[in-house]
Design an enzyme around this catalytic site. Sequence first.
Site, PDB file in Angstrom:
ATOM      1  N   ALA A  65       0.762  -1.228  -0.005  1.00 57.60           N
ATOM      2  CA  ALA A  65       0.001   0.119   0.109  1.00 57.60           C
ATOM      3  C   ALA A  65       0.897   1.157   0.361  1.00 57.60           C
ATOM      4  O   ALA A  65       2.168   1.343   0.282  1.00 57.60           O
ATOM      5  CB  ALA A  65      -0.461  -0.006   1.038  1.00 57.60           C
ATOM      6  N   HIS A  66      -0.059   2.420   0.280  1.00 56.90           N
ATOM      7  CA  HIS A  66       0.610   3.995  -0.201  1.00 56.90           C
ATOM      8  C   HIS A  66       1.218   3.646   1.173  1.00 56.90           C
ATOM      9  O   HIS A  66       1.352   3.821   2.211  1.00 56.90           O
ATOM     10  CB  HIS A  66      -0.033   5.003  -0.795  1.00 56.90           C
ATOM     11  CG  HIS A  66      -0.749   4.839   0.927  1.00 56.90           C
ATOM     12  ND1 HIS A  66      -0.818   5.969   2.029  1.00 56.90           N
ATOM     13  CD2 HIS A  66      -3.112   4.490   0.884  1.00 56.90           C
ATOM     14  CE1 HIS A  66      -1.970   5.783   2.962  1.00 56.90           C
ATOM     15  NE2 HIS A  66      -3.384   4.999   2.158  1.00 56.90           N
ATOM     16  N   ASN A  67       2.890   4.992   0.715  1.00 60.47           N
ATOM     17  CA  ASN A  67       4.521   4.861   2.278  1.00 60.47           C
ATOM     18  C   ASN A  67       4.563   3.834   2.588  1.00 60.47           C
ATOM     19  O   ASN A  67       4.676   3.872   3.476  1.00 60.47           O
ATOM     20  CB  ASN A  67       3.402   6.340   2.629  1.00 60.47           C
ATOM     21  CG  ASN A  67       2.523   7.573   1.873  1.00 60.47           C
ATOM     22  OD1 ASN A  67       1.770   7.584   1.238  1.00 60.47           O
ATOM     23  ND2 ASN A  67       3.909   8.172   1.865  1.00 60.47           N
TER      24      ASN A  67
END
Length: 345
Positions: A240-242
């Site tokens: 997922a993001h980051n």
Amino acid sequence: MKFTAEQIAGILEGEVVGNPNAEVHELSKIEEGKKGSLTFLSNPKYNGFIYKTEATITIVNKTFEAEAEIKTTLIKVDDAYMAFSKLLEFYDHAKGNKIGIEQPSVISENTKYGKNLYLGSFSYVGLNVVIGDDVKIYPNCFIGDNVVMGDNVIVFAGAKVYSETVIGNNCTIHSGAIIGADGFGFAPNTDGTFKKIPQIGNVMIEDNVDIGSCTTIDRATMGSTIIRKGVKLDNQIQIAHNVEIGENTVIAAQTGIAGSTKIGKNGMIGGQVGIAGHLIIGNNVRIQAQSGVGRNIKDDEILQGSPTFGYNDFSKSYVYFKNLPKIVADIEELKKQILKQKKRE
């Protein structure tokens, strides 16, 4: 492609025992060897097959001594397994050494690419892309605007690399992988609906990273989702993001890592592991398959279970869990004995 025993020995720095002009054009297991094939022997439990194999050439350790007549030509090396792996790498490179731009394909304005580019048909390269030397982009790939790609990168058919992604040297991205799609970011409204949060970051992939088929790595909301050097990702993984994954960490198939979690270096994560968001996972951590991680993990921990706890504690607990019906029966019997004793008193 055909190779002689002498040519192969030259590549592997080995010694030919037998016919140096023996030719091979395919690879085989030693027990399935046939005329024209090359095989290897490294595990002593397979020694018996070398006296039966029809393989034309066999790579063996220097310590191997035949105890009966053999038909196959030998190439003796320090480590047969590693030598065969090196040969597979050489063969794979030679087989896939395509060069040129096939049509139809699109290369947009201001794109720069190095020597020996291969761009397969029906592929699209966006604006302002920078591509290094010896890059292979197979058919039906999408490379978005402003992507930067290092040397010796392979992008297999059907992979998608979204805009702003940065990819280092010697990386492999397998078919169906999607790099840089929007992170799963939505803010709840008072009426129960959700408003999308723009995902304006990117994905950064360092050198020597392998990304398996149908694996997805989301772009950051802001900043970067980072895959450090030497990371190996299996098929069908969701990052997922980051998220940040530390160098030389390996992750098996169907694992999911939620947003903003940081994973240390030299980790090993089994298949179907679920890791919650905003966690810190230490270095040298081992997480067994199908575990669920919902807390921060210190360096060097070995974990299993859902939710996870120490591997040794899990193993001990599992023994009791398997015996739970008997344990309950024993407790019930003890209760009866205690009641009887009380009545006597």
